[in-house]
Structure formats: C-alpha cells, structure tokens
Scaffold this motif. Structure first.
Motif, PDB file in Angstrom:
ATOM      1  N   LEU A 270       1.068  -1.592   0.307  1.00 14.63           N
ATOM      2  CA  LEU A 270      -0.036   0.027  -0.061  1.00 14.63           C
ATOM      3  C   LEU A 270       0.701   1.149   0.256  1.00 14.63           C
ATOM      4  O   LEU A 270       1.977   1.277   0.767  1.00 14.63           O
ATOM      5  N   ASP A 271       1.069   1.843  -1.184  1.00 14.01           N
ATOM      6  CA  ASP A 271       1.487   3.320  -1.550  1.00 14.01           C
ATOM      7  C   ASP A 271       0.874   4.265   0.284  1.00 14.01           C
ATOM      8  O   ASP A 271      -0.198   4.328   0.538  1.00 14.01           O
ATOM      9  N   HIS A 272       1.433   5.658   0.061  1.00 16.29           N
ATOM     10  CA  HIS A 272       1.369   6.601   1.436  1.00 16.29           C
ATOM     11  C   HIS A 272      -0.049   6.769   1.774  1.00 16.29           C
ATOM     12  O   HIS A 272      -0.425   6.598   3.016  1.00 16.29           O
ATOM     13  N   ASP A 273      -0.604   6.868   0.413  1.00 17.77           N
ATOM     14  CA  ASP A 273      -2.370   7.334   1.297  1.00 17.77           C
ATOM     15  C   ASP A 273      -3.312   6.361   0.586  1.00 17.77           C
ATOM     16  O   ASP A 273      -4.283   6.125   1.307  1.00 17.77           O
ATOM     17  N   GLU A 274      -3.169   5.060   0.260  1.00 16.10           N
ATOM     18  CA  GLU A 274      -3.517   4.315  -0.299  1.00 16.10           C
ATOM     19  C   GLU A 274      -4.275   3.218   0.865  1.00 16.10           C
ATOM     20  O   GLU A 274      -5.107   2.375   0.996  1.00 16.10           O
ATOM     21  N   VAL A 275      -2.825   3.245   1.991  1.00 16.28           N
ATOM     22  CA  VAL A 275      -3.295   3.211   4.095  1.00 16.28           C
ATOM     23  C   VAL A 275      -4.664   3.139   4.246  1.00 16.28           C
ATOM     24  O   VAL A 275      -5.608   2.421   4.712  1.00 16.28           O
ATOM     25  N   TRP A 276      -5.118   4.508   3.692  1.00 20.75           N
ATOM     26  CA  TRP A 276      -6.038   5.317   4.545  1.00 20.75           C
ATOM     27  C   TRP A 276      -7.379   5.122   3.474  1.00 20.75           C
ATOM     28  O   TRP A 276      -8.400   5.347   3.600  1.00 20.75           O
ATOM     29  N   GLU A 277      -6.697   5.426   2.179  1.00 21.92           N
ATOM     30  CA  GLU A 277      -7.756   4.995   1.440  1.00 21.92           C
ATOM     31  C   GLU A 277      -8.593   3.841   0.981  1.00 21.92           C
ATOM     32  O   GLU A 277      -9.666   3.531   0.623  1.00 21.92           O
ATOM     33  N   ASP A 278      -8.088   2.666   1.321  1.00 20.46           N
ATOM     34  CA  ASP A 278      -8.163   0.838   1.523  1.00 20.46           C
ATOM     35  C   ASP A 278      -8.830   0.935   2.365  1.00 20.46           C
ATOM     36  O   ASP A 278     -10.182   1.136   2.781  1.00 20.46           O
TER      37      ASP A 278
END
Length: 294
Positions: A270-278
């Motif tokens: 997971l990329d930096h913002d993908e952690v909260w986007e997912d």
C-alpha cells in the motif's frame, strides 16, 4: 451497530476548526467503551486531505466486532499551513484557515480534544490515530507539560488535556530534521516543513517526537503502535524505525504483557495514501487495539 454523524465546530478561529463526529445510538458503558480520535495528514498544508480521509477505515471498523466497544469517533480538521502553489486550491494570505504556523496545528488539536473531553467526559479513554503529519500531531499530544513551557498559546490546553491510552501512528513523520535530510533531493519536502515550522532547525527538533522523555511526558500511555507500509513512496521506513528505537530507548517494550507496550505493524503493497483510501488494514489494527484496551 448504528451511528449518527454530524460536523461540529470546536472553535471559531477559522472555517477549518471543525470535527466530524460519529456517535453510537446505543453506546457501551463509559468504563467499558473507548473513543477514537483521528488526525489526518497532508503535510500540514494540503486542502484536499481532510477529516473524511478516515471514512473507509471507519466503515470497515463500524461493521466489525469492535464497533460495540466504541463510545464515539471524532475525525479532526485543523488550520493548514500556506500552500500558494497548490494546483487546484491555492491558499490565500488573507485566509486564517490556510496560514497556520507551528504551534497553531497542535493548538487546534489540543483544543478539539479538550472540547470533546469536556463534553463527553471520557478522560484518557481514547485512542489517537494519526496519518503522516497527523502521526506527528498525535505524538505531540503525548508531550505532556511540554508545549506550555515553550508556547504560551498552548499552556492552558496542555494543563487540561488528558493524553490517550494509546496512539496509532500511520505512515508517520517523527523526526523532521532527518526527514528533510533524507529527501534533500526533493525541494517540496523542505518547503512544506518550512511553511509549517519556519526555517529554524532548532524548532524542528523541538517539534519532533523522537527525543521525548516518554516516562515523564506520557505516564498514562499503555500502547504505542507504529504502522507503516513497505510500499510507501513518500515516507520511507527510516521514520518509523527511528520512532521505534526512540520508544525502546525510553523503556517501551515489545512484549505481550508489558505495562507500556510498543508494536510495529508492517503493511505490504500500500502506498502512502492507499493505507487510508483502502482502510481495511488500518481498521484491523485499530480493532485489535480496541480489544486490548477494553
């Protein structure tokens, strides 16, 4: 589990001094439940990163077995530093919501937490969750009795805010000087740090959270969780590793029965913002912390 949601101002100082509030229709008993308070990232300046960035995480969490133990959730907005070059929403020098400079950010966070503690009387029974610079702010809350010594504007707040039982730092920035040094080839990094904290690197050191006497500053703390993905392209593993060592140096232990426990959760892919986007992985980590505290 059913929750009602609303947007609430916690201060009149700017249009960004609001929080998104989620309250259960059937709350647990106060001594059994726990609050979650979320602090978004965005390099202290990105207007597109707001309190809503935790929505995916909360959606997973509210449909989990942990939901019945949640007394309330608040996701905080706060004043942002200038970003006049933002491609779609550049800041104006006349907007009080978009010209913040340290300690304005932490002052807002302390103000919001005190607002919630005064209204809902949960004391230290809460978990702080911070993403990126939100992780910086979360651990800054735990620097008990420090900010009042350094900045008059935070003195009364610091005397009254009760720090949390646990902090979850996600893709966090913990040491500003080493962070800027690591990304010296990327001028944007130094730029947003200077917009938020000025050019005096002594202030960067004071605002960082790796050189704190946690035994004295966060006596209430029971768990510090460092969450970081191996695929984060914006913040490398050097930051969480630095924080992990700092906690260990101050007596926090990675033991199941430790009184003050530290945990390092390494996410994958997971990329930096993908952690909260997912949101799914973060919800699972949060649920585990809720279970241990309740």
């Amino acid at each position: 589990m059913s929750f009602t949601s609303s947007t609430v101002p916690y201060s009149t100082i700017s249009t960004l001094n609001t929080l998104t509030l989620h309250l259960p229709t059937t709350p647990p008993k106060p001594a059994q439940g726990i609050w979650l308070i979320c602090i978004h990232g965005g390099a202290w300046c990105d207007p597109l990163i707001t309190s809503t960035c935790f929505d995916a995480t909360l959606k997973h969490l509210l449909f989990s077995s942990s939901a019945s133990q949640i007394s309330g959730i608040a996701s905080l907005n706060y004043r942002l530093s200038p970003y006049p070059s933002h491609p779609t929403d550049p800041s104006s020098p006349y907007d009080p919501a978009r010209n913040a400079k340290h300690p304005d950010h932490i002052t807002d966070i302390l103000t919001a937490i005190l607002f919630l503690q005064d209204k809902y009387k949960f004391g230290d029974r809460y978990i702080l969750i911070g993403h990126s610079c939100g992780a910086t702010l979360a651990f800054q809350v735990a620097k008990k009795r420090y900010w009042g010594k350094r900045y008059e504007s935070t003195e009364a707040l610091e005397l009254n805010v009760e720090p949390p039982l646990a902090i979850i730092g996600v893709e966090g920035i913990y040491d500003l000087s080493t962070f800027v040094e690591e990304y010296a080839h990327e001028p944007f990094y130094r730029g947003f740090v200077e917009h938020a904290f000025g050019r005096d690197e002594a202030v960067w050191k004071e605002a960082s959270v790796v050189d704190v006497d946690w035994e004295d500053s966060w006596t209430e703390g029971r768990e510090a969780v460092i969450v970081h993905s191996d695929a984060d392209k914006l913040v490398s593993l050097k930051q969480p590793e630095r924080m992990w060592k700092a906690l260990g140096d101050k007596g926090w232990k990675d033991d199941e029965g430790a009184e003050r426990r530290k945990r390092f959760v390494k996410l994958k892919g997971l990329d930096h913002d993908e952690v909260w986007e997912d949101g799914k992985a973060l919800a699972e980590v949060t649920g585990e912390v809720i279970g241990r505290l309740t």
